[in-house]
Design a protein around this motif. Sequence first.
Motif, PDB file in Angstrom:
ATOM      1  N   HIS A 112      12.107 -14.801  -8.176  1.00  0.00           N
ATOM      2  CA  HIS A 112      11.353 -14.033  -9.173  1.00  0.00           C
ATOM      3  C   HIS A 112      12.261 -13.406 -10.230  1.00  0.00           C
ATOM      4  CE1 HIS A 112       7.787 -14.340  -6.576  1.00  0.00           C
ATOM      5  NE2 HIS A 112       8.611 -14.067  -5.564  1.00  0.00           N
ATOM      6  N   ASN A 113      13.502 -13.872 -10.304  1.00  0.00           N
ATOM      7  CA  ASN A 113      14.467 -13.318 -11.252  1.00  0.00           C
ATOM      8  C   ASN A 113      14.550 -14.207 -12.492  1.00  0.00           C
ATOM      9  OD1 ASN A 113      16.597 -12.262 -12.667  1.00  0.00           O
ATOM     10  ND2 ASN A 113      18.081 -12.383 -10.994  1.00  0.00           N
ATOM     11  N   TRP A 170      14.030  -7.312 -17.296  1.00  0.00           N
ATOM     12  CA  TRP A 170      13.723  -7.423 -15.861  1.00  0.00           C
ATOM     13  C   TRP A 170      14.785  -6.706 -15.029  1.00  0.00           C
ATOM     14  CZ3 TRP A 170      16.030  -9.370 -11.482  1.00  0.00           C
ATOM     15  CH2 TRP A 170      15.206  -9.605 -10.380  1.00  0.00           C
ATOM     16  N   THR A 180       8.774  -3.309  -2.789  1.00  0.00           N
ATOM     17  CA  THR A 180       7.783  -4.374  -2.996  1.00  0.00           C
ATOM     18  C   THR A 180       7.838  -4.800  -4.468  1.00  0.00           C
ATOM     19  OG1 THR A 180       6.359  -3.476  -1.280  1.00  0.00           O
ATOM     20  CG2 THR A 180       5.359  -5.010  -2.853  1.00  0.00           C
ATOM     21  N   LEU A 181       8.219  -6.051  -4.675  1.00  0.00           N
ATOM     22  CA  LEU A 181       8.300  -6.557  -6.046  1.00  0.00           C
ATOM     23  C   LEU A 181       6.915  -6.852  -6.605  1.00  0.00           C
ATOM     24  CD1 LEU A 181      10.301  -7.394  -8.265  1.00  0.00           C
ATOM     25  CD2 LEU A 181      10.188  -9.724  -7.375  1.00  0.00           C
ATOM     26  N   ARG A 182       6.075  -7.448  -5.783  1.00  0.00           N
ATOM     27  CA  ARG A 182       4.685  -7.727  -6.111  1.00  0.00           C
ATOM     28  C   ARG A 182       3.958  -7.902  -4.790  1.00  0.00           C
ATOM     29  NH1 ARG A 182       4.648 -13.331  -9.264  1.00  0.00           N
ATOM     30  NH2 ARG A 182       5.957 -12.050 -10.638  1.00  0.00           N
ATOM     31  N   PRO A 183       2.673  -7.888  -4.762  1.00  0.00           N
ATOM     32  CA  PRO A 183       1.947  -8.038  -3.488  1.00  0.00           C
ATOM     33  C   PRO A 183       2.410  -9.284  -2.739  1.00  0.00           C
ATOM     34  CG  PRO A 183       0.430  -7.391  -5.199  1.00  0.00           C
ATOM     35  CD  PRO A 183       1.744  -7.636  -5.869  1.00  0.00           C
ATOM     36  N   ASP A 210      14.201  -2.943 -15.147  1.00  0.00           N
ATOM     37  CA  ASP A 210      13.085  -2.482 -14.317  1.00  0.00           C
ATOM     38  C   ASP A 210      13.421  -2.542 -12.834  1.00  0.00           C
ATOM     39  OD1 ASP A 210      11.507  -1.935 -16.511  1.00  0.00           O
ATOM     40  OD2 ASP A 210      10.625  -3.944 -16.558  1.00  0.00           O
ATOM     41  N   VAL A 211      14.054  -3.628 -12.395  1.00  0.00           N
ATOM     42  CA  VAL A 211      14.415  -3.742 -10.976  1.00  0.00           C
ATOM     43  C   VAL A 211      15.481  -2.714 -10.610  1.00  0.00           C
ATOM     44  CG1 VAL A 211      15.427  -5.294  -9.252  1.00  0.00           C
ATOM     45  CG2 VAL A 211      13.721  -6.152 -10.848  1.00  0.00           C
ATOM     46  N   VAL A 255       5.505  -9.821  -1.698  1.00  0.00           N
ATOM     47  CA  VAL A 255       6.939 -10.066  -1.892  1.00  0.00           C
ATOM     48  C   VAL A 255       7.684  -8.782  -1.566  1.00  0.00           C
ATOM     49  CG1 VAL A 255       8.740 -10.789  -3.484  1.00  0.00           C
ATOM     50  CG2 VAL A 255       6.454 -11.766  -3.687  1.00  0.00           C
ATOM     51  N   GLN A 256       8.198  -8.696  -0.360  1.00  0.00           N
ATOM     52  CA  GLN A 256       8.959  -7.538   0.107  1.00  0.00           C
ATOM     53  C   GLN A 256      10.437  -7.878   0.054  1.00  0.00           C
ATOM     54  OE1 GLN A 256       7.337  -4.813   0.831  1.00  0.00           O
ATOM     55  NE2 GLN A 256       8.963  -3.468   1.583  1.00  0.00           N
TER      56      GLN A 256
END
Length: 1253
Positions: free
Chosen positions: A1046-1047, A1053, A1129-1132, A1056-1057, A1134-1135
Motif C-alpha cells: 500500500h506504499n 503518503w 490500522t492502515l485501512r479496514p 501521513d504514515v 490492513v493491520q
Amino acid sequence: MEREVIFRPKWHRAFWFLISMMLCFFHASKAEITCRSCQPGNKWRAQELLLKFDTSKSTTGLKREVFGPGDGAVRSEAESAESRHLRCAAGSAECAPENRAEHPQPRLQGSTDSRPAEGDTGESESANMKVSNVKTSGEQKTRAGAIRHRKRAKRTSGNAGDDDKRSRPVGSAQSQDPGEDTSSAAGRRVTRSELRWSGAERRATGPKQEELKLNSSTFTLTGDSSHNQAMVHWSGHNSSVILMLTKLFDFNLNSVTESSLWRSTDYGATYQKLNDKVGLKTILSYLYVSPNNKRKIMLLTDPEVESSLLISTDEGATYQKYRLSFYILSLLFHPDQEDWILAYSHDQKLYSSVEFGRRWQVVHERVAPNRFYWSKMGLDREPGLIHLETSISEGQALYVTCKLQNCTDANKGKPFPGYIDPNSLVVQDEYVFVQVSAGGRPVYYVSAKRDVFIPMKLPKYTLPKDLHVISTDENRVVAAVQEWNQNETYNLYVSDTSGVYYILTLENVVSSMGPEGNVMVDLYEVAGIKGMFLANKMTDTQVKTHITYNRGRDWSLLQAPSKDLRGNSIHCVLPYCSLHLHLHVSANPYTSGNIASRDTAPGIIVASGSIGSELSSSNISVFVASDAGNTWRQIFDEEYALLYLDQGGALVAIKHTPLPIRHLWLSFDEGRKWNKYSFTNMPLFVDGVLGEPGEETLIMTIFGHVSHRSEWQLVKIDFRSIFNRRCTESDYQTWHLHNQGEPCLMGVKRIYQKLKPTSKCVMGKTYFVSMTSGPCDCTEADFECDYGYERRTNDKCTPAFWFHPSTMSRSCSTGMTFLNSTGYRKVVSNNCTAGVSVEYTARRHQCPIQAPKGLHLVTSEGTLTATLGTNVTFLVFLEEGDGAKTSITLDFGDGHALTYSNVSSIEDGIKHIYKAVGIYRATATGENSLGSETVMLYLHVTCPLESIHLSAPFVVVRNKEVNLTAVLWPSQVGTVTYIWWIGNNTEQPVITLEGSVACTFSREGISTVTVQVSAGNTILQDRKSIAVHEYFRSHLLAFSSNLDDHNPDVAEWRLDVSRVIRNSLIQATGVGEDQLLVTVLPGLPTAAEFFLLPDKLLTEGKAEKTSAHLDQLSEVLLGALNQNRVQFTLRPGVQVTVYAAHLSAAPLVDTSKNHSGSAMLMLLSVVVMGLAVFVIYKFKRKIPGLNVYAQMQNEKEQEMTSPVNPTEGTAGSQRDTVHSLEILDTELNSRPRGCMKPHVHVTFSTELPTYIV
C-alpha cells in the motif's frame, strides 16, 4: 460582392471614434514582415456593403457610416465583437486591395485577426494588384487586416478609415469610392464622422438649370426596420440577381439576434424575402460567394444558436443545410478550383473541403491565424499543396507544406530548415518570407520561385524595427521598413528580381496604425499607368504629396491647379506650395475613399486634398487629373464621393453629408462640367451605394432610410436612359502619356485611345483600353543605384562607406562568369533599349580563383544551444571565394568530423547528434589552393532538467557542519546554477555552481532550506525542514510486509504514515509528544526512523542527565517495539506492525568527551555492515544496464553522508542500498531515457517536511 452598412447617431459615433483612437495609441507594433498576400488578390473582388444604422437622432440629422468588407478591420469598436468575422471572406473586396501601395501590409506577426467576411468577389478590372494591393496569387482570403491603404497619421477618422481631424458624415456616396466601379477595387474605405458642411447643395460649374431626373425605382424592406446591418451581393456578369442579408446585431450580447435574407431577380427593382427557404428560426450571420462561380452561395449561421452552412448552387434560389462540428473564423477559397475551400476554426485548426463546404476534414492543428496559403500553379509541384505556419511553443513556429487530402508527418515538407518567429510566414506570388529573431534582432529570409531561403539584404545599417511587404508584382518586392531611428514613418525599399538585394527609394513615408494593429502606409499606385505612384512624405514635420512615373526612381511634388473652382487664379509656386492629396483608399470597390483611378480610364485620377505648403485636414476640396497627374482641376470645394460609370466614360458624385439628400451629380467630360439629377422624390439618408459588377456599370443601387426608424429603402438607378447611343470609333481620341512633357516613361512611349470629353455615349462591355507603345533609348534616368551604392548630390551612384564593390557571389566558380556591378541597375519593368545601356549595365567577368573569405557557421535555429539526442543542423556560408573549389571540413567537437568537396553540397545544412551533455567547440574550415579560413562556434548541448531532490538530514546537531545536496534527474543536464536559502537568511541567497553546500545551524528548532536549480530555460525548486537539536538518539524502524503493498512512495503518503506511526509509539510507550520525531524514508521496502529528544526540564541541559534520560527513553521504545505492541490500522483489514530494525540508523550522540564502549561497538558493527553493502553494490554494478543508475546511486550516497553525523551517514547508506538497490531494475529502468525539448517553466515541489513533531 458584399457590403455592410451601419448607422449611428452623432454622439454615439463620436464615442466610438474616441475608443478607436485610444486603441490606435495603445497598440504596440513588433518587427515583423507583413504581407498584403494575407488578403485575396485575384481579380475577383467581393462587392459588399457593411451598413451600420444608428437609431438615435442628432441635431444635425442622421449620420451614417459605411464600411466595406475590406474596411472591416478598420471599423469602429462598436462592432468589435463582430469584427472578427466581418473580415474579408474569401474573395471579399475587403481582402482585395486596390491599386495602391498604402496598404496595411501583411504582417508577419499575428496581428491579423481572422473573421469570416462576406465573401463575394466581384470581377475587378484591376486584376493585377499593384503595389497598393499586393496580389495574393488570386487567392480569396477571409482575413482581418486585409490590405488597407494608408492614411495620414494625423487622421482622426473614428473608425480608422477617415482622414485627419475631419471625419466625414456618412452620407450618400459613402459606400463607394469616387472612382470605384465594379471593375476595379482601387479604393479604401473612408469613414465620415463629424464633418460640418455648408447647407446648400450646389453644382460645381455652370448656371442653374431645370432639375433633371434619373430613371429609378424604390423598394422597401418591410419588417426590417430594427436591423442595423446589411450585406449585399450582386452576382454580376450580366446577372440580374442581387442578394441582401439584413441583421440585427445586439452589441450588448455581441451576437446577431435577427436576420432576413432578400433576393432580387430584376436588378433590384423588387425583392423577395427568403426566410422560409433557409428556415424561419435560422439566424444568418455571413454571406460567402465562390470567386470562381458566382452562382455558388454559402451562408453561415450564427454559431451562438447553431453551427451550420447553407449552400446554394443557383444564385441563392434554393438552399441545402449542412451541420458543422466547428466554428468558422475565416475562409480561403482556391484561386482556380471553385469547390476547394480552407476554413480556420476558433481552436486553431485548419479544415479543408473539396465539395464547397458539404464535407470537411482536419488538415492541421495549431495553425497560426491567417498564415495559410494555397499553392500557385507553375511554382508549386501540385495544386493541392498548402503552405502554413504551425505553432510549436511560445516564440517558436514552423513553416510546413502539406497535401490537401493527406497531411501526415510522412508527406509534410519543411522548406525552411529551422524554427521561425510566430506569425511571420508570408507566401506572396513567387516569393516566400519568414522572420527569425537572433541576438535580439529580426532576420528576414526570402525564397524566390520556391528556391532556398536567403537573408534579405538591406543596406547594412538599416537595422529595421519593423518590416512589411507591400507588393510582389512585376518580379520584385516593395517593402516598407521602419528603421531604428523612426517612430511614425517608414522608408520604402525595392528589391531586384531575386527579392534579396534592396535599395532605398523614398524616405519618411507617412504611416499610421489601424485599430487592429495593421500598418497603413501612404503609398498609392495609379491604376492603368505602369510605374506611377503617389506617396505622402514627412519633411520637417510637414506632410507633402510626391509623384513618380518610374517606380520610385525619381519623385516630385504635384503642381497645384492654376485656377480654383470659381475661375480665380491660384498663386502656388513650387516647391513652397503644391497640391497635396489624401491617399486613404477603400479596399472595398463600393466604399468611398479619398482617391481613385481605373485601369479602364487611364490618366483619370480623382482625389480629395488641399493646396498649400503641406497636407491639411481642413478646407478639403476634390480634384481631378485627366493627364495622369501632370495638371489638376478643382471640381468641388466640399467633400464628395465620386464613382466611375461606364468604365470611366462618366463620373457620378454624391455629397458627403449627415443630412438627407435626393440629388447626385453627373459629368460626361472628365469632371469639367456637372449636371444635377434627382434620384428620388423624398430625401434619403444615404447609407451606401452598390454598383453593378458587370462591365458596363450602368445600374446602381443606393441604400438608405427616410428617417432613423424607417424601413430600409433600396433605390435602383438605371443610367441607361440618359445615353442614347453606343460609342463609335469617331468618339475616341489619342492621348500621349508624359511626365511634364517627357514622353519616355519606363523606357517606352505610350499612346492611349480615350473617349473624347464631348462624346456622350456608352462604351459598353466590349470596350477595352487600346494602347500602343514604342521603345526609347536608355538614359541615366532609366537606371537606379544598385545595392550598396548611394546617389550623391551630383546624381551619381557611388559605393556606400560600408560596401566593398569587389565582393563576389559565393556561387562564383572557376570557369564561370559573374556580373560586376557598375553601381547601377535598370529599374524593374523598364523596357528601354540601346542608349547608355551598355555603360550602366553590369558587366560579365570571369570568376577568378580566390581564397575563401567570410566563412560563417551557425545553427539552423540561430541559437547556441541544442538538446541532447536531437538533430543539430549546422549551416555554413561563404561570402567570397570559389564555392565549387572550396572544401568544407566541419569538426563537431566530440571526436567526429565531416569533409565536403564544395560549399554547394551543404546548402541544406549538416546534421549531427550529440550523445553527451557538454559545451562543444564546432569548427568549420574552408580551404582551396589559395588559402583557408576557419570559424568556430561554441555549442551548449543540454538535457532538460526533469526533477530535483534536496537531500538533507532530518535532524542535525546544533553548531555542527552538515552537507546539503541537490540531486538532479537526469544527473547531467549541462550548465547548472544553484540558489540556496538556508535557515533564517531569506533575503540573501547563496549562489553556487556546485550541487552541494556545507552549513551549520546555530539555533535549536525548525530550520527551512530551499534550493532552486536553474538549467537552461528550466527552473525547479525543492524545500526541506530540518530539526536542529543539541542532543538526540535515533533508530530505524521496520514494518510488516503488508505495508509495502500500500506504499505509493510519494511524499504526502510518507507524511501521513509518519504521523500515524508517531501516534502509535506515543500511545504504546507514553513518551511525550515533544520528545519524539518520526519520518518514513523514501523507497521500498518501507522503512522509517524515529528520533528521541530530551526533556530539557528534567535534564537541566546537562550532558550526563541528558544521556541517561535518552537511554531510558530508548529502552522504553525498543521494548515496546520488540514486544510487538506498536501497531496501527492502515485501512479496514490492513493491520501493520512496527518493529525495531536490527541496526541503528544513526549514532547515539555522545554526552561526554570520551566515546562510550557501547557507542564504539555500535560504530564498528555499522562499518562491517557498510562493507557488506559495498560488496553487494559492486556486484550489482556488474549487471548490464545498471551502470548509469548505480553510478547515480553512488553519488546520492555520498550526498546523503554528513561529516557531523557519520553514523547517520551510514544509516543513509544502508537505507539507500538495502531498501533501494533491490528495486533499481524496476524503478529506475521505468524512467524515460533521453531528453525532451526544453520549455520555459518554473515548478515547485509540494513535498512537506519529512519528519513529524
